[in-house]
Design an enzyme around this catalytic site. Structure first.
Site, short mmCIF file in Angstrom:
data_model
loop_
_atom_site.label_atom_id
_atom_site.label_comp_id
_atom_site.label_asym_id
_atom_site.label_seq_id
_atom_site.Cartn_x
_atom_site.Cartn_y
_atom_site.Cartn_z
N GLY A 251 0.84 -1.26 -0.08
CA GLY A 251 0.00 -0.07 0.07
C GLY A 251 0.88 1.27 0.03
O GLY A 251 0.37 2.22 0.63
N GLY B 3 -0.30 5.00 -0.88
CA GLY B 3 -1.23 5.98 -0.10
C GLY B 3 -0.57 7.12 0.50
O GLY B 3 0.51 7.47 0.45
N TYR C 91 -14.00 0.29 10.50
CA TYR C 91 -12.58 0.55 10.47
C TYR C 91 -11.92 0.53 11.71
O TYR C 91 -10.92 -0.29 11.98
CB TYR C 91 -12.40 2.04 9.73
CG TYR C 91 -10.95 2.52 9.88
CD1 TYR C 91 -10.05 1.90 9.09
CD2 TYR C 91 -10.60 3.64 10.67
CE1 TYR C 91 -8.60 2.42 9.33
CE2 TYR C 91 -9.44 4.03 10.72
CZ TYR C 91 -8.43 3.68 9.92
OH TYR C 91 -7.12 4.14 9.76
C1 AKB Z 1 -9.46 8.34 9.10
O1 AKB Z 1 -9.91 9.53 9.27
O2 AKB Z 1 -10.11 7.21 8.79
C2 AKB Z 1 -8.03 8.17 9.56
C3 AKB Z 1 -7.58 7.71 10.73
C4 AKB Z 1 -7.83 8.77 11.94
O3 AKB Z 1 -7.16 6.73 11.09
N1 AKB Z 1 -7.30 9.37 8.95
#
Ligand code: AKB
Length: 315
Positions: free
Chosen positions: A8, A11, A142
């Site tokens: 990656g 990025g 996430y």
């Molecule tokens: C996001 O905003 O998803 C990232 C993070 C804070 O991990 N920049």
């Protein structure tokens, strides 16, 4: 002789970190990889290969044939895109980490780096000076994937002696590449709009405070952690890491000092709920104590540096 594989690499973080790794280990020792062939143009200072991190066999062959000794696994779906494609985000973020940890175990790699995030925290986490150890109930895919990833990292360290190291990055801000799909992206976009003479439409409220960090600090933290002696790296899940906290209004006001006619409008969207679930500020005492972390940039120093350098930067 170390052989470094960066997954990656094209990025936001990878574009800058890969260059620092090539400076440290030598151009021939670093292999930048990315899903897209078009990313090759960014890496005239090291080697480049196309790689889909979900291609388990392709990744294994690369590690084996190139006698890779360290992996920096930076590929991930970030918070905002993750909410649009939850199962895809979970699959990519988790399976790719498990592929990498398994390879580290099989080929006895010297080190693995994997980024975590402030997204591991959630609405029930203390918001101010969030401690290293506290309630974590992330409510984004996430965040859930980063939290689970942290547990896997610690597990592979404890059970299989894999030397994996990790940082919980705040929002990262740099001018050399654009972020993709995060909630903190506004803090990068705002500089581009200010310099283009355009009004900025901010997707967060003006008072939404978030932990942030300028890219040179993030690169320094990553390399300091990876170069630290193993005994100093006492946390094998992921370290809290901090530099500054600010709101969109404070970011705007810092730019106004240089571009007085810059205009902003606030139109919060679904990303506001994500920002609201994250800390306002982070306590990173463990990183400072264990391996000497110290940041250099606050908001005004970062703004000055970006506004001076961005106009001359060629993407
Ligand atoms: C996001 O905003 O998803 C990232 C993070 C804070 O991990 N920049």
């Amino acid at each position: 002789m170390e052989k470094i594989l960066v997954i990656g690499a094209a990025g936001q973080l990878g574009s800058e970190l890969t260059r620092s790794l090539a400076d440290q280990f030598g151009a021939e020792q670093v292999i930048a990889t990315d899903l897209n062939e078009s990313a090759k143009a960014k890496f005239d200072f090291c080697r480049f290969q196309v790689l889909d991190v979900m291609d388990k066999d392709g990744l294994r062959n690369l590690v084996k044939n190139e006698k890779v000794t360290q992996i920096y696994h930076l590929a991930a779906v970030l918070s905002a895109v993750g909410e649009k494609k939850p199962l895809f985000a979970w699959e990519l973020n988790m399976e790719s980490l498990l592929h990498v940890l398994e390879l580290a175990k099989e080929f006895k790699l010297n080190k693995v780096y994997w980024p975590s995030s402030i997204a591991v925290f959630g609405p029930n986490t203390p918001k101010i000076n969030t401690p290293q150890y506290c309630v974590k109930e992330p409510n984004t895919v996430y965040g859930i994937s980063k939290q689970a990833g942290e547990r896997w990292c610690e597990y592979y360290f404890q059970k299989f002696n894999v030397d994996v190291r990790s940082l919980r990055y705040p929002g990262l801000i740099g001018y050399k590449s654009l972020p993709g799909g995060g909630t903190t992206d506004y803090a990068v976009d705002i500089y581009h709009k200010a310099l283009a003479g355009e009004k900025f439409d901010c997707f967060l409220r003006e008072d939404s405070s978030l932990p942030m960090m300028y890219m040179p600090d993030a690169i320094k933290a990553t390399l300091d952690l990876m170069n630290a002696p193993s005994e100093s790296v006492k946390i094998r899940s992921s370290y809290n890491l901090a530099a500054m906290n600010f709101t969109p209004k404070e970011s705007y006001e810092s730019i106004l000092k240089y571009i007085p006619d810059f205009k902003i409008e606030y139109n919060p969207d679904f990303r506001q709920a994500i920002a609201d679930s994250w800390p306002d500020s982070i306590d990173d005492t463990c990183a400072r104590k264990d391996w000497g972390w110290k940041h250099d940039y606050d908001l005004d120093a970062m703004t000055k540096d970006i506004l001076e350098n961005l106009p001359n930067f060629k993407f």
